[in-house]
Design an enzyme around this catalytic site. Structure first.
Site, mmCIF file in Angstrom:
data_model
loop_
_atom_site.group_PDB
_atom_site.id
_atom_site.type_symbol
_atom_site.label_atom_id
_atom_site.label_comp_id
_atom_site.label_asym_id
_atom_site.label_seq_id
_atom_site.Cartn_x
_atom_site.Cartn_y
_atom_site.Cartn_z
ATOM 1 N N LEU A 1 -22.736 6.411 64.314
ATOM 2 C CA LEU A 1 -21.506 7.065 63.880
ATOM 3 C C LEU A 1 -20.282 6.303 64.365
ATOM 4 O O LEU A 1 -20.138 6.035 65.562
ATOM 5 C CB LEU A 1 -21.446 8.501 64.420
ATOM 6 C CG LEU A 1 -22.661 9.395 64.157
ATOM 7 C CD1 LEU A 1 -22.405 10.793 64.719
ATOM 8 C CD2 LEU A 1 -22.996 9.460 62.674
ATOM 9 N N ASP A 2 -19.416 5.969 63.434
ATOM 10 C CA ASP A 2 -18.127 5.382 63.790
ATOM 11 C C ASP A 2 -17.316 6.417 64.568
ATOM 12 O O ASP A 2 -17.517 7.631 64.415
ATOM 13 C CB ASP A 2 -17.397 4.968 62.511
ATOM 14 C CG ASP A 2 -15.960 4.558 62.765
ATOM 15 O OD1 ASP A 2 -15.741 3.661 63.601
ATOM 16 O OD2 ASP A 2 -15.061 5.147 62.138
ATOM 17 N N ALA A 3 -16.383 5.929 65.386
ATOM 18 C CA ALA A 3 -15.576 6.842 66.203
ATOM 19 C C ALA A 3 -14.279 7.248 65.508
ATOM 20 O O ALA A 3 -14.115 8.397 65.083
ATOM 21 C CB ALA A 3 -15.276 6.202 67.561
#
Length: 234
Positions: A7-9
């Site tokens: 998951l990208d932040a």
């Protein structure tokens, strides 16, 4: 069946725009004799975004980027400050900006439940400065849900560079790219990164922006529920 969730932040889980604006205004109030306004911030924001995209393409270095963005603002608006000193203050304040996007926590909890059920994990993948990103993430509501956080500065390469993903994959026990999913809002870093790494890439696109890049999302979602629905079925 997917069980490794990357998951990208920023702008996938965190409201980076809010954190950036907060940190920039607070720092400018300290170092600028000219009261900062939205026009000044918009100039900085667009400049910073452009420099990060150049970094993703390998056209500049992070060390140059983090100072040049401030140097150009100072030159345009006549701010008499040391870019390096200003940047240290800015980064400290940015580290305080852990603002989850609406619905992001429930989304992350749902992904965590799926990962646990399938014997996998959640990993946060992000471009940025190690001490700032790690601090923001470790002190956030997402920290208990993530198995690990991988910051580009530590990896030595940014998304979408394949070497960044090699670094990440080598540190996840039992990792299989065929059982992995990348979720992110950025076509040029997250989705292109997934394309480069051979990992299924979900483009989180709540604003329904057109794709004007060479990156090819495997699935596009306008909200978190769409992503969860897709993952549950796969």
């Amino acid at each position: 069946m997917y069980k490794f969730f990357l998951l990208d932040a920023d702008m996938t889980l965190f409201d980076f725009d809010r954190a950036e604006k907060f940190a920039w205004f607070e720092t400018m109030k300290i170092y600028s004799t000219t009261p900062p306004d939205d026009a000044m911030f918009d100039f900085y924001h667009d400049l910073n975004e452009g420099l990060w995209k150049k970094f993703e393409r390998g056209e500049t270095t992070k060390d140059l980027l983090v100072l040049e963005r401030h140097r150009r603002v100072f030159r345009k608006y006549g701010v008499d400050a040391d870019p390096a000193v200003f940047n240290e203050c800015y980064l400290d304040k940015l580290g305080d900006g852990s603002f989850p996007l609406p619905g992001a926590l429930d989304f992350a909890k749902a992904v965590r439940e799926i990962a646990d059920r399938r014997g996998g994990g959640i990993y946060i993948i992000t471009n940025g400065v190690e001490r700032i990103q790690t601090r923001r993430l470790r002190e956030s509501v997402f920290a208990p849900l993530a198995d690990e956080i991988f910051v580009s500065e530590t990896a030595g390469y940014p998304k979408p560079d394949m070497r960044y993903f090699d670094y990440v994959f080598s540190r996840i026990d039992g990792f299989d790219p065929n059982q992995a999913v990348i979720v992110g809002d950025s076509l040029t870093s997250d989705i292109q990164g997934g394309n480069n790494a051979g990992v299924f890439a979900i483009w989180y696109n709540p604003e329904k922006k057109p794709n004007e890049t060479k990156a090819v999302p495997d699935f596009e979602a306008a909200d978190y529920d769409e992503i969860i629905g897709f993952i549950e079925e796969h």
